[in-house]
Structure formats: structure tokens, C-alpha cells
Design a protein around this motif. Structure first.
Motif, PDB file in Angstrom:
ATOM      1  N   HIS A 122       6.125   0.838  -1.128  1.00  0.00           N
ATOM      2  CA  HIS A 122       5.830  -0.178  -1.625  1.00  0.00           C
ATOM      3  C   HIS A 122       7.583  -1.412  -1.996  1.00  0.00           C
ATOM      4  O   HIS A 122       7.224  -2.128  -2.186  1.00  0.00           O
ATOM      5  CB  HIS A 122       4.724  -0.798  -2.506  1.00  0.00           C
ATOM      6  N   ASP A 172       3.544   6.706  -4.856  1.00  0.00           N
ATOM      7  CA  ASP A 172       3.439   5.739  -5.300  1.00  0.00           C
ATOM      8  C   ASP A 172       2.312   5.258  -6.472  1.00  0.00           C
ATOM      9  O   ASP A 172       2.235   4.976  -7.580  1.00  0.00           O
ATOM     10  CB  ASP A 172       2.937   4.258  -4.439  1.00  0.00           C
ATOM     11  N   HIS A 186       1.312  -7.306  -5.351  1.00  0.00           N
ATOM     12  CA  HIS A 186       0.354  -6.349  -5.370  1.00  0.00           C
ATOM     13  C   HIS A 186      -0.595  -7.722  -6.419  1.00  0.00           C
ATOM     14  O   HIS A 186      -1.396  -8.274  -6.034  1.00  0.00           O
ATOM     15  CB  HIS A 186       0.120  -5.538  -5.339  1.00  0.00           C
ATOM     16  N   MET A 191       1.412  -0.641  -6.828  1.00  0.00           N
ATOM     17  CA  MET A 191      -0.615   0.071  -5.781  1.00  0.00           C
ATOM     18  C   MET A 191      -1.033  -0.129  -7.075  1.00  0.00           C
ATOM     19  O   MET A 191      -0.817  -0.460  -8.163  1.00  0.00           O
ATOM     20  CB  MET A 191      -0.571   0.887  -4.869  1.00  0.00           C
ATOM     21  N   ARG A 205       2.457   7.077  -0.210  1.00  0.00           N
ATOM     22  CA  ARG A 205       1.357   7.185  -0.638  1.00  0.00           C
ATOM     23  C   ARG A 205       1.046   6.867  -1.973  1.00  0.00           C
ATOM     24  O   ARG A 205       0.728   6.734  -3.469  1.00  0.00           O
ATOM     25  CB  ARG A 205      -0.109   6.647   0.157  1.00  0.00           C
TER      26      ARG A 205
END
Length: 305
Positions: A303, A227, A70, A185, A224
Motif C-alpha cells: 500500500h 503491512d 484508507h 491498512m 499484505r
């Protein structure tokens, strides 16, 4: 048309973007900018993404899927770009009109002290009430600019930013060492937090608008937030400098209940409680990721490769 002699580079990482990717590129090619380029870095898509990009005349580069990062990939994109202004988009963010990018860049350039600017995200037509509220909560209709001196008032909102639609001055990214690689992230918030500490301001341009939303399941929300918890565990200095996430979490809970009731969805409140519990559990477990077995982390993270 935006009146600036600075080159604007629009940078998009892709993977299996699908046929709708052509619509995004068509809108980008109609943006009201004097000087701009579009660069796509594709993580070895197995669909027509690369062919669509080439058919629209944009620059394309391909990397192995396992090499995508990312922060690292976005840094790679920025360093290969020509622009002094770098606009980052995700493949599923769709500008609402031909002025969206120029409005975002204008927010960035209106003050020398601004290092980054992010635009407004509004939900797609098929967005669930939860997705609608999240966009309304994070992306209000009024523009603002944040500085480090305001962190006691705004907490996490001071450094909030989203690379789904954000613009940066190259010199500001260079000043903070670009985006940090290796984060699951939050590479955007990490960079903006460092910019604030280094004296830059962060702008939000409510007139720069894209369609962008996700109808996450409860499991996806858990992952989510796992993370997100892991992100803050790896970068504890951010919450130490800007304040804990608890106050923002309570504000979100009150806001979501109010939104659901005001907009005719009171029957969604029990589901909201379960989803909020999943987020909270995911966030706390993410903070403890160092003590968890690798198999659990792979299951819990959105991720991990």
C-alpha cells in the motif's frame, strides 16, 4: 424494507473500478432501505468509473490519487454524508441480493451498545482454494456480537472487522475520533478496537452477504502481511490489550490444512506451507519496518504510494 427513520449513507472509495462498477451501483439502488444515499469518492480514475457513477445518479467527489488514505478518505466520506448510519463498501464487494445492506444495518441497530457491524463475505466463483478458505475462516455462517469482556476468549477476533462491507453508527465513530489517518491498512480494526475499549460492542451479521475475494499470489500475501505487521507495530496497544496474533495464526494453519484435505485439495498442502511461510516472514519484517531501508519498504508493502 428496513423499518427505520434513520438516513443510511452508503460510502464507496473508488479508483479504476472498471465496467463491473455499474453492477454494484444497480444493486445498491435496489436495496430495501427507506432512506438512503450513495456517495462515491474517486481517486482520479483514468477509466470510466466516474462516468458510471454519475450515470447511476449517485453523488461523486474527486480527489487526487496521491491524497487517498484508507482512514482519512473514509473519514472524509463519513463527515460529508447525511446519515446517522454509515455503510462502507469497497468497489469490488458485490451484495448478493437487495436485502444485504438492510440486513447489515439491522445488525447494527438491534442493540444500542453496538457501534459497528460487518457482513459476511463469500468467495467469487473463480476463487482459489486458499481464497475460499480465508472467507470461510473469517466469515462463518453464524452471527455473533463481541464485547471487550470477551477478548480473553476471542483475542484478535474480538475487534476483527472489514470495511469491504461494514456499517457504523456515526456517534460511535465520532466517539473514537473517526478512522485514523496514515495507516497502511486496518483502519477498520483500529476503530473497532477503540470502540470496544470505550464500551461499544461489535456485531457480525451472517445474513448480510457480499461476494468479495482475492486470488492473491504468494508475493501479494507476503506484502499484505508485511503491512499487517507494520500496522500492529505502529499500534502496539491493540495486541497488548487483546492478545498476540500467534494463537490466531496457529488456528488458521490448522483450519487451512483441514479445509484443503476435506474439500479434495490435499495436493495444495505443500503450496500452503510455502504461502504460510511467506505470510509469517512478511508479518515479522513488517514489525521491524522502522529498521528497514525505504527502498525495501516500498518493495515489501502493498500500500505504499
Amino acid at each position: 424494507m428496513l423499518i427505520t427513520d434513520q438516513m443510511v449513507s452508503i460510502l464507496i472509495p473508488t479508483y479504476n473500478a472498471g465496467s463491473s462498477f455499474g453492477t454494484l451501483l444497480e444493486i445498491l439502488n435496489r436495496q430495501q432501505l427507506r432512506l438512503f444515499e450513495v456517495i462515491v469518492v474517486d481517486s482520479s480514475s483514468t477509466d470510466e468509473t466516474l462516468a458510471i457513477a454519475k450515470s447511476h445518479g449517485v453523488q461523486t467527489f474527486v480527489i487526487p490519487k496521491q491524497d487517498f488514505d484508507h482512514g482519512g478518505t473514509r473519514t472524509q466520506l463519513g463527515k460529508m454524508a447525511k446519515g446517522d448510519v454509515l455503510v462502507y463498501l469497497t468497489q469490488d464487494a458485490l451484495p448478493v441480493n437487495e436485502n444485504a445492506v438492510s440486513a447489515l444495518v439491522s445488525s447494527l441497530l438491534e442493540d444500542e451498545r453496538i457501534g459497528a457491524a460487518f457482513g459476511r463475505q463469500i468467495p467469487h466463483r473463480d476463487a482459489t482454494p486458499f481464497a475460499q478458505h480465508l472467507r470461510a475462516f473469517n466469515y462463518p455462517a453464524v452471527s455473533h456480537t463481541r464485547a471487550i469482556e470477551e477478548c480473553d476468549q476471542y483475542g484478535m477476533k474480538t475487534f476483527f472487522c472489514s470495511n469491504s462491507f461494514a456499517a457504523y453508527k456515526r456517534k460511535a465513530l465520532e466517539n473514537v475520533g473517526w478512522f485514523k489517518a496514515g495507516l497502511l491498512m486496518g483502519e477498520d480494526m483500529h476503530a473497532c478496537a477503540k470502540m470496544l475499549v470505550n464500551g461499544f460492542h461489535i456485531a457480525y451479521g451472517a445474513d448480510a452477504v457480499v461476494y468479495h475475494s482475492h486470488n492473491y499470489s504468494m508475493r501479494q500475501e507476503f506484502r499484505r502481511y508485511f503491512d499487517l505487521g507494520a500496522f500492529f507495530s505502529k499500534e502496539p496497544w491493540i495486541l497488548e490489550r487483546f492478545g498476540s496474533a500467534s494463537s490466531e495464526g496457529l488456528r488458521f494453519v490448522r483450519s487451512e490444512f483441514s479445509f484443503l484435505i476435506r474439500n479434495g485439495f490435499p495436493h495444495y498442502v505443500p503450496m500452503s506451507l510455502f504461502r504460510l511461510a511467506a505470510k509469517g516472514l512478511g508479518y515479522r519484517l513488517g514489525h521491524l519496518y522502522r529498521y528497514l531501508p525505504p527502498q525495501f519498504i516500498r518493495w515489501a508493502s502493498m500500500h505504499t504510494k
